[in-house]
Design a protein around this motif. Structure first.
Motif, PDB file in Angstrom:
ATOM      1  N   SER A  33      50.206  -6.725  38.764  1.00 41.85           N
ATOM      2  CA  SER A  33      49.801  -8.154  38.451  1.00 41.85           C
ATOM      3  C   SER A  33      49.165  -8.614  39.616  1.00 41.85           C
ATOM      4  N   LEU A  34      47.924  -8.903  39.717  1.00 43.26           N
ATOM      5  CA  LEU A  34      47.090  -9.559  40.636  1.00 43.26           C
ATOM      6  C   LEU A  34      46.921 -11.242  40.381  1.00 43.26           C
ATOM      7  N   LYS A  35      47.047 -11.864  41.522  1.00 48.04           N
ATOM      8  CA  LYS A  35      46.592 -13.320  41.556  1.00 48.04           C
ATOM      9  C   LYS A  35      45.341 -13.592  41.784  1.00 48.04           C
ATOM     10  N   ASP A  36      45.073 -14.681  41.371  1.00 46.91           N
ATOM     11  CA  ASP A  36      43.470 -15.211  41.711  1.00 46.91           C
ATOM     12  C   ASP A  36      43.666 -15.285  43.249  1.00 46.91           C
ATOM     13  N   GLY A  37      42.489 -14.595  43.885  1.00 51.89           N
ATOM     14  CA  GLY A  37      42.499 -14.584  45.194  1.00 51.89           C
ATOM     15  C   GLY A  37      42.997 -13.436  46.150  1.00 51.89           C
ATOM     16  N   ASP A  38      43.875 -12.611  45.427  1.00 54.18           N
ATOM     17  CA  ASP A  38      44.169 -11.394  46.105  1.00 54.18           C
ATOM     18  C   ASP A  38      43.262 -10.532  46.109  1.00 54.18           C
ATOM     19  N   LYS A  39      43.116  -9.876  47.449  1.00 56.33           N
ATOM     20  CA  LYS A  39      41.861  -9.005  47.841  1.00 56.33           C
ATOM     21  C   LYS A  39      42.695  -7.610  48.097  1.00 56.33           C
ATOM     22  N   VAL A  40      42.412  -6.616  47.307  1.00 58.35           N
ATOM     23  CA  VAL A  40      42.929  -5.341  47.455  1.00 58.35           C
ATOM     24  C   VAL A  40      42.171  -4.493  48.526  1.00 58.35           C
ATOM     25  N   ASP A  41      42.737  -3.934  49.327  1.00 57.14           N
ATOM     26  CA  ASP A  41      42.314  -3.319  50.613  1.00 57.14           C
ATOM     27  C   ASP A  41      42.985  -1.838  50.695  1.00 57.14           C
ATOM     28  N   HIS A  42      42.475  -1.058  51.550  1.00 59.20           N
ATOM     29  CA  HIS A  42      42.994   0.399  51.578  1.00 59.20           C
ATOM     30  C   HIS A  42      42.858   0.946  53.067  1.00 59.20           C
ATOM     31  N   TYR A  73      46.604  -1.346  48.963  1.00 60.21           N
ATOM     32  CA  TYR A  73      47.562  -2.700  48.985  1.00 60.21           C
ATOM     33  C   TYR A  73      46.683  -3.945  48.817  1.00 60.21           C
ATOM     34  N   ILE A  74      47.562  -4.653  48.807  1.00 61.37           N
ATOM     35  CA  ILE A  74      46.800  -6.135  48.438  1.00 61.37           C
ATOM     36  C   ILE A  74      47.088  -6.869  50.009  1.00 61.37           C
ATOM     37  N   SER A  75      45.734  -7.195  50.375  1.00 62.05           N
ATOM     38  CA  SER A  75      45.821  -7.486  52.014  1.00 62.05           C
ATOM     39  C   SER A  75      46.471  -8.939  52.183  1.00 62.05           C
ATOM     40  N   ASP A  76      47.161  -9.455  53.156  1.00 61.42           N
ATOM     41  CA  ASP A  76      47.664 -10.556  53.557  1.00 61.42           C
ATOM     42  C   ASP A  76      46.572 -11.572  54.044  1.00 61.42           C
ATOM     43  N   GLY A  77      45.336 -10.992  53.958  1.00 64.63           N
ATOM     44  CA  GLY A  77      44.285 -12.217  54.506  1.00 64.63           C
ATOM     45  C   GLY A  77      44.023 -12.068  56.117  1.00 64.63           C
ATOM     46  N   PRO A 126      47.692  -4.312  57.959  1.00 64.08           N
ATOM     47  CA  PRO A 126      48.111  -3.507  56.940  1.00 64.08           C
ATOM     48  C   PRO A 126      49.633  -3.749  56.666  1.00 64.08           C
ATOM     49  N   PRO A 127      50.082  -3.550  55.622  1.00 66.04           N
ATOM     50  CA  PRO A 127      51.629  -3.635  55.216  1.00 66.04           C
ATOM     51  C   PRO A 127      52.479  -2.592  56.189  1.00 66.04           C
ATOM     52  N   GLU A 128      53.659  -2.878  56.391  1.00 64.96           N
ATOM     53  CA  GLU A 128      54.388  -1.991  57.283  1.00 64.96           C
ATOM     54  C   GLU A 128      54.384  -0.665  56.730  1.00 64.96           C
ATOM     55  N   ILE A 129      54.300  -0.091  55.516  1.00 71.86           N
ATOM     56  CA  ILE A 129      54.263   1.070  55.221  1.00 71.86           C
ATOM     57  C   ILE A 129      53.073   1.874  55.675  1.00 71.86           C
ATOM     58  N   PHE A 130      52.116   1.392  55.986  1.00 74.34           N
ATOM     59  CA  PHE A 130      50.946   1.795  57.077  1.00 74.34           C
ATOM     60  C   PHE A 130      51.378   2.385  58.153  1.00 74.34           C
ATOM     61  N   PHE A 131      52.258   1.574  59.170  1.00 79.06           N
ATOM     62  CA  PHE A 131      52.632   2.108  60.244  1.00 79.06           C
ATOM     63  C   PHE A 131      53.765   3.233  60.317  1.00 79.06           C
ATOM     64  N   ILE A 132      54.468   3.119  59.017  1.00 80.70           N
ATOM     65  CA  ILE A 132      55.539   4.062  58.756  1.00 80.70           C
ATOM     66  C   ILE A 132      54.771   5.648  58.586  1.00 80.70           C
ATOM     67  N   LEU A 133      53.848   5.586  57.878  1.00 80.16           N
ATOM     68  CA  LEU A 133      53.124   6.526  57.400  1.00 80.16           C
ATOM     69  C   LEU A 133      52.299   7.169  58.807  1.00 80.16           C
ATOM     70  N   GLU A 134      51.818   6.463  59.549  1.00 82.44           N
ATOM     71  CA  GLU A 134      51.114   6.582  60.676  1.00 82.44           C
ATOM     72  C   GLU A 134      52.167   7.341  61.774  1.00 82.44           C
ATOM     73  N   ASP A 135      53.429   7.036  61.722  1.00 84.91           N
ATOM     74  CA  ASP A 135      54.228   7.644  62.617  1.00 84.91           C
ATOM     75  C   ASP A 135      55.033   8.696  62.209  1.00 84.91           C
ATOM     76  N   LEU A 136      55.199   8.803  60.949  1.00 83.98           N
ATOM     77  CA  LEU A 136      56.140   9.861  60.139  1.00 83.98           C
ATOM     78  C   LEU A 136      55.653  11.125  60.806  1.00 83.98           C
ATOM     79  N   PRO A 137      54.380  11.494  61.012  1.00 84.16           N
ATOM     80  CA  PRO A 137      54.312  12.940  61.693  1.00 84.16           C
ATOM     81  C   PRO A 137      54.754  13.087  62.988  1.00 84.16           C
ATOM     82  N   LYS A 138      55.210  11.950  63.600  1.00 85.36           N
ATOM     83  CA  LYS A 138      55.756  12.010  65.007  1.00 85.36           C
ATOM     84  C   LYS A 138      57.340  12.739  64.952  1.00 85.36           C
ATOM     85  N   CYS A 139      57.816  12.521  63.554  1.00 84.27           N
ATOM     86  CA  CYS A 139      59.266  12.911  63.541  1.00 84.27           C
ATOM     87  C   CYS A 139      59.144  14.503  63.570  1.00 84.27           C
ATOM     88  N   PRO A 140      59.828  15.061  64.531  1.00 89.60           N
ATOM     89  CA  PRO A 140      59.886  16.564  64.859  1.00 89.60           C
ATOM     90  C   PRO A 140      60.499  17.503  63.651  1.00 89.60           C
TER      91      PRO A 140
END
Length: 138
Positions: free
Chosen positions: A6-15, A27-31, A35-49
């Motif tokens: 469910s998107l609200k008026d004014g929600d901006k979808v980003d990727h 994801y829905i952009s915060d304006g 990006p949301p925290e999951i982006f940084f997790i996915l960015e750091d995940l490959p660093k786990c040995p």
């Protein structure tokens, strides 16, 4: 995306591209363009040995987590977790649903966890890795 969420008026979808896993985070952009925290997790995940990778962030009443095996992303999601017990519930639910054994898994956190929470995790996981207190929540 409006067919799934469910998107609200004014929600901006980003990727953002997640090329290391051949994925695209939508994801829905915060304006503010952050990006949301999951982006940084996915960015750091490959660093786990380890082959089985589990990276989490518990903050703002949510547990953000991603699981991968080698270069295959298995799960990336966020769940409501106002307390650490609820966060643990979702971590174990994710592991169980993917049939991963916590006893042979190292759990990584992108931030510092209090000593008592780390010790609790050591009861279930092979190892616990957290950012030092000085680095905190980046």
């Amino acid at each position: 995306m409006s067919e799934i969420v469910s998107l609200k008026d004014g929600d901006k979808v980003d990727h953002k591209a997640i090329p290391q896993y051949g994925a695209e985070l939508i994801y829905i952009s915060d304006g503010a363009g952050v990006p949301p925290e999951i982006f940084f997790i996915l960015e750091d995940l490959p660093k786990c040995p380890e082959y089985n990778k589990l990276l989490c962030s518990w903050k703002d009443g949510r547990i953000w987590l991603a699981l991968a095996q080698g270069k295959s992303l298995l799960l990336a999601n966020v769940y409501p977790a106002p307390d650490f017990t609820t966060a643990l519930y979702y971590i174990f639910l994710a592991l169980k649903s993917l049939q991963l054994n916590p006893e042979v898994t190292t759990i990584h956190f992108r931030h510092h966890l209090p000593e008592d929470e780390q010790m609790l995790l050591y009861r279930y996981f092979k190892s616990v890795e957290c950012q030092p207190a000085a680095e905190g929540n980046k």
